[in-house]
Design a protein around this motif. Structure first.
Motif, short mmCIF file in Angstrom:
data_model
loop_
_atom_site.label_atom_id
_atom_site.label_comp_id
_atom_site.label_asym_id
_atom_site.label_seq_id
_atom_site.Cartn_x
_atom_site.Cartn_y
_atom_site.Cartn_z
N GLY A 1 -9.41 24.17 -12.05
CA GLY A 1 -9.84 24.53 -13.50
C GLY A 1 -11.17 24.16 -13.68
N GLN B 1 -11.13 21.56 -19.06
CA GLN B 1 -9.81 21.82 -18.92
C GLN B 1 -9.00 20.58 -18.12
N ARG C 1 -8.48 17.54 -19.87
CA ARG C 1 -7.16 17.35 -20.68
C ARG C 1 -5.93 17.04 -20.24
N TYR D 1 -3.50 19.79 -19.77
CA TYR D 1 -3.51 20.98 -18.81
C TYR D 1 -3.54 20.43 -17.36
#
Length: 283
Positions: free
Chosen positions: A221, A225, A228, A231
């Motif tokens: 990712g 992303q 986080r 995620y």
């Protein structure tokens, strides 16, 4: 007696030669020595007085006729004396023309409501300010973790529960994060961009970032992303589901199958603590 004597003239004039039925003729015959009449008769007998009297009577009759004509046909109104009527009209005129500052104010004119006017809403009770949303209670740390580590562990467990992952998958994920980042959301010294996002420290293992130290260059990712926690946890569970038979593997074997680490046996040491944390967060 001498004819020019005044006395002789008086005696001669005192005897009328003929009698007249007319009072005026008698007065003229008698001359200056006619008998005096009462003053009232002399006043009424004068022509100017008679004219004035007739004029006054005519005026009064005219006023009576006008007053009667203005009244109702069935019930004639009583005629007021002229002086009183004039005085009353003068008083009314003065009242209408008054400019006194003390006069009463004219009553306010109340207009009917417009058919298109909206009714005035009645005041409602004062609404109370909505209560601030109560923050969820932070989980009490267990297994020697601090509050930040326990908060990150809860995110990992919550995502696994949402994805309907079994309890063993939760233990594998927790043990992996304990080994890779010690349950802290780490930026990377190699990727300055990662420091722009909320983080709890940094590491220097290539371009690895986040709780699971996943590398953007390996296709996990973007930096944003992977920084986080939610995620990063979802990416780990998705990769774990792609390993055939991972449920029958050891915690170390399942974690290594996902992470491909240079130290495959390192995950085993965190199995017990990961089991305790998973039990605390799913009780």
């Amino acid at each position: 007696m001498h004819p020019d004597d005044p006395s002789a003239q008086k005696l001669t004039d005192a005897r009328p030669t003929t009698l007249s039925d007319d009072a005026a003729s008698t007065e003229r015959t008698i001359g200056r020595h006619r008998a005096s009449e009462p003053p009232r008769r002399a006043l009424l007998g004068s022509t100017p007085v008679r004219v004035a009297l007739a004029t006054g009577v005519t005026c009064c009759l005219s006023l009576v006729a006008v007053a009667t004509a203005r009244g109702n046909d069935d019930t004639p109104r009583t005629v007021e004396p002229l002086a009183e009527a004039v005085a009353d009209r003068a008083a009314i005129a003065d009242e209408r023309a008054s400019r006194s500052l003390d006069r009463d104010a004219a009553p306010a004119r109340i207009l009917p409501p417009s058919p298109t006017a909206k009714p005035t809403p009645t005041p409602t009770a004062v609404r109370k300010a909505p209560k601030k949303p109560v923050k969820p209670r932070r989980p009490r740390p267990v297994a020697g973790l601090d509050q930040a580590q326990m908060d990150n562990a809860k995110i990992i467990v919550d995502v696994g529960v949402e994805m309907k992952m079994p309890r063993r998958a939760l233990v594998v994920a927790l043990a992996t994060a304990m080994q890779e980042s010690n349950l802290y959301n780490l930026a990377s010294d190699v990727l300055p961009e990662s420091a722009e996002y909320p983080n709890q420290g940094s590491g220097s293992d290539h371009d690895s970032v986040g709780l699971f130290q996943q590398r953007p260059s390996s296709g996990w990712g973007t930096v944003a992303q992977l920084m986080r926690p939610s995620y990063a946890a979802r990416a780990f569970y998705s990769a774990l589901n792609e390993i055939p038979g991972w449920q029958d593997m050891s915690v170390t074997g399942a974690a290594q199958a996902v992470q491909i680490s240079a130290y495959p046996d390192a995950y085993a040491q965190h199995e017990d603590r990961a089991t305790t944390v998973a039990a605390a967060l799913t009780a």
